[in-house]
Design a protein around this motif. Structure first.
Motif, PDB file in Angstrom:
ATOM      1  N   SER A 172      72.108  37.205  60.826  1.00 36.34           N
ATOM      2  CA  SER A 172      71.036  36.899  61.778  1.00 36.34           C
ATOM      3  C   SER A 172      69.646  37.059  61.167  1.00 36.34           C
ATOM      4  O   SER A 172      68.673  36.566  61.720  1.00 36.34           O
ATOM      5  CB  SER A 172      71.163  37.783  63.015  1.00 36.34           C
ATOM      6  OG  SER A 172      71.011  39.144  62.666  1.00 36.34           O
ATOM      7  N   SER A 173      69.544  37.750  60.051  1.00 42.93           N
ATOM      8  CA  SER A 173      68.260  37.969  59.376  1.00 42.93           C
ATOM      9  C   SER A 173      68.433  37.708  57.885  1.00 42.93           C
ATOM     10  O   SER A 173      68.428  38.643  57.078  1.00 42.93           O
ATOM     11  CB  SER A 173      67.775  39.401  59.596  1.00 42.93           C
ATOM     12  OG  SER A 173      67.635  39.680  60.961  1.00 42.93           O
ATOM     13  N   PRO A 174      68.614  36.449  57.479  1.00 39.14           N
ATOM     14  CA  PRO A 174      68.925  36.167  56.079  1.00 39.14           C
ATOM     15  C   PRO A 174      67.858  36.616  55.092  1.00 39.14           C
ATOM     16  O   PRO A 174      68.168  36.934  53.953  1.00 39.14           O
ATOM     17  CB  PRO A 174      69.116  34.652  56.033  1.00 39.14           C
ATOM     18  CG  PRO A 174      68.516  34.139  57.277  1.00 39.14           C
ATOM     19  CD  PRO A 174      68.553  35.243  58.281  1.00 39.14           C
ATOM     20  N   GLY A 175      66.621  36.686  55.520  1.00 34.86           N
ATOM     21  CA  GLY A 175      65.562  37.119  54.609  1.00 34.86           C
ATOM     22  C   GLY A 175      65.491  38.620  54.436  1.00 34.86           C
ATOM     23  O   GLY A 175      64.883  39.114  53.493  1.00 34.86           O
ATOM     24  N   LEU A 176      66.140  39.363  55.328  1.00 29.89           N
ATOM     25  CA  LEU A 176      66.070  40.823  55.280  1.00 29.89           C
ATOM     26  C   LEU A 176      66.711  41.378  54.020  1.00 29.89           C
ATOM     27  O   LEU A 176      66.110  42.158  53.303  1.00 29.89           O
ATOM     28  CB  LEU A 176      66.727  41.419  56.526  1.00 29.89           C
ATOM     29  CG  LEU A 176      66.700  42.932  56.661  1.00 29.89           C
ATOM     30  CD1 LEU A 176      65.265  43.428  56.746  1.00 29.89           C
ATOM     31  CD2 LEU A 176      67.478  43.360  57.896  1.00 29.89           C
ATOM     32  N   ASP A 185      69.356  32.256  44.636  1.00 21.08           N
ATOM     33  CA  ASP A 185      69.302  33.134  45.801  1.00 21.08           C
ATOM     34  C   ASP A 185      70.638  33.024  46.529  1.00 21.08           C
ATOM     35  O   ASP A 185      71.265  31.960  46.519  1.00 21.08           O
ATOM     36  CB  ASP A 185      68.192  32.716  46.768  1.00 21.08           C
ATOM     37  CG  ASP A 185      66.787  32.960  46.221  1.00 21.08           C
ATOM     38  OD1 ASP A 185      66.657  33.650  45.198  1.00 21.08           O
ATOM     39  OD2 ASP A 185      65.832  32.463  46.841  1.00 21.08           O
ATOM     40  N   VAL A 186      71.069  34.109  47.168  1.00 19.21           N
ATOM     41  CA  VAL A 186      72.331  34.130  47.909  1.00 19.21           C
ATOM     42  C   VAL A 186      72.093  34.875  49.213  1.00 19.21           C
ATOM     43  O   VAL A 186      71.427  35.909  49.222  1.00 19.21           O
ATOM     44  CB  VAL A 186      73.444  34.839  47.103  1.00 19.21           C
ATOM     45  CG1 VAL A 186      74.705  34.989  47.925  1.00 19.21           C
ATOM     46  CG2 VAL A 186      73.747  34.089  45.827  1.00 19.21           C
ATOM     47  N   TRP A 187      72.651  34.347  50.312  1.00 19.68           N
ATOM     48  CA  TRP A 187      72.570  35.037  51.586  1.00 19.68           C
ATOM     49  C   TRP A 187      73.835  34.786  52.397  1.00 19.68           C
ATOM     50  O   TRP A 187      74.538  33.809  52.193  1.00 19.68           O
ATOM     51  CB  TRP A 187      71.313  34.652  52.360  1.00 19.68           C
ATOM     52  CG  TRP A 187      71.204  33.202  52.723  1.00 19.68           C
ATOM     53  CD1 TRP A 187      71.585  32.618  53.896  1.00 19.68           C
ATOM     54  CD2 TRP A 187      70.687  32.142  51.905  1.00 19.68           C
ATOM     55  NE1 TRP A 187      71.335  31.271  53.854  1.00 19.68           N
ATOM     56  CE2 TRP A 187      70.773  30.941  52.641  1.00 19.68           C
ATOM     57  CE3 TRP A 187      70.150  32.085  50.617  1.00 19.68           C
ATOM     58  CZ2 TRP A 187      70.365  29.719  52.152  1.00 19.68           C
ATOM     59  CZ3 TRP A 187      69.736  30.846  50.122  1.00 19.68           C
ATOM     60  CH2 TRP A 187      69.839  29.698  50.884  1.00 19.68           C
ATOM     61  N   LEU A 188      74.104  35.692  53.330  1.00 16.89           N
ATOM     62  CA  LEU A 188      75.289  35.634  54.185  1.00 16.89           C
ATOM     63  C   LEU A 188      75.057  34.648  55.324  1.00 16.89           C
ATOM     64  O   LEU A 188      73.996  34.659  55.950  1.00 16.89           O
ATOM     65  CB  LEU A 188      75.583  37.021  54.763  1.00 16.89           C
ATOM     66  CG  LEU A 188      76.750  37.134  55.742  1.00 16.89           C
ATOM     67  CD1 LEU A 188      78.085  36.899  55.028  1.00 16.89           C
ATOM     68  CD2 LEU A 188      76.736  38.502  56.417  1.00 16.89           C
ATOM     69  N   ILE A 189      76.058  33.796  55.589  1.00 15.61           N
ATOM     70  CA  ILE A 189      75.995  32.882  56.727  1.00 15.61           C
ATOM     71  C   ILE A 189      76.866  33.409  57.862  1.00 15.61           C
ATOM     72  O   ILE A 189      76.420  33.531  58.994  1.00 15.61           O
ATOM     73  CB  ILE A 189      76.457  31.465  56.343  1.00 15.61           C
ATOM     74  CG1 ILE A 189      75.500  30.866  55.318  1.00 15.61           C
ATOM     75  CG2 ILE A 189      76.552  30.582  57.576  1.00 15.61           C
ATOM     76  CD1 ILE A 189      75.922  29.499  54.845  1.00 15.61           C
TER      77      ILE A 189
END
Length: 121
Positions: free
Chosen positions: A86-90, A99-103
């Motif tokens: 819910s807060s990919p930039g956090l 860059d890698v982030w959770l979906i």
């Protein structure tokens, strides 16, 4: 009301998005919990992937370790912590090239064990 640790659902698969800053390409990839997938120079290993049950406010979190493979073929831990869909930039992994982030997490129906602390504690 947030779900307690006992109510969260443990999922076997974490879904990430990765950005290649050189090409501008975004790739979505699935990683099984405790497995490692390489994206560019990064190795991504989710250790747990939790979601709230459908009756609660949607929230997806994963504890993730990310290692960088250097030009000298050495492995260097660059991230170890919780990622929040819910807060990919956090807590996204920011790297000079990738860059890698959770979906999201998927495939779970089993409640998480009670020894996993609530997020933020």
């Amino acid at each position: 009301m947030a779900a307690s640790a006992q109510e969260r659902i443990q999922n076997p698969i974490a879904i990430f998005a990765g950005l290649d800053k050189i090409t501008g390409r975004i790739v979505q990839f699935d990683v099984a919990v405790n497995e490692t997938v390489q994206f560019g120079a990064l190795q991504v290993t989710p250790k747990t992937c939790l979601t709230n049950p459908p009756t609660e406010t949607p929230e997806t979190v994963a504890f993730v370790e990310v290692d960088e493979i250097t030009l000298q073929k050495e492995t260097k831990r660059i991230f170890s912590g919780w990622m929040f869909a819910s807060s990919p930039g956090l807590n996204a992994v920011e790297h000079p090239i990738n860059d890698v982030w959770l979906i999201e997490c998927k495939g779970g129906a089993t409640p998480a064990p009670p020894d996993i602390p609530p997020v933020g504690q």
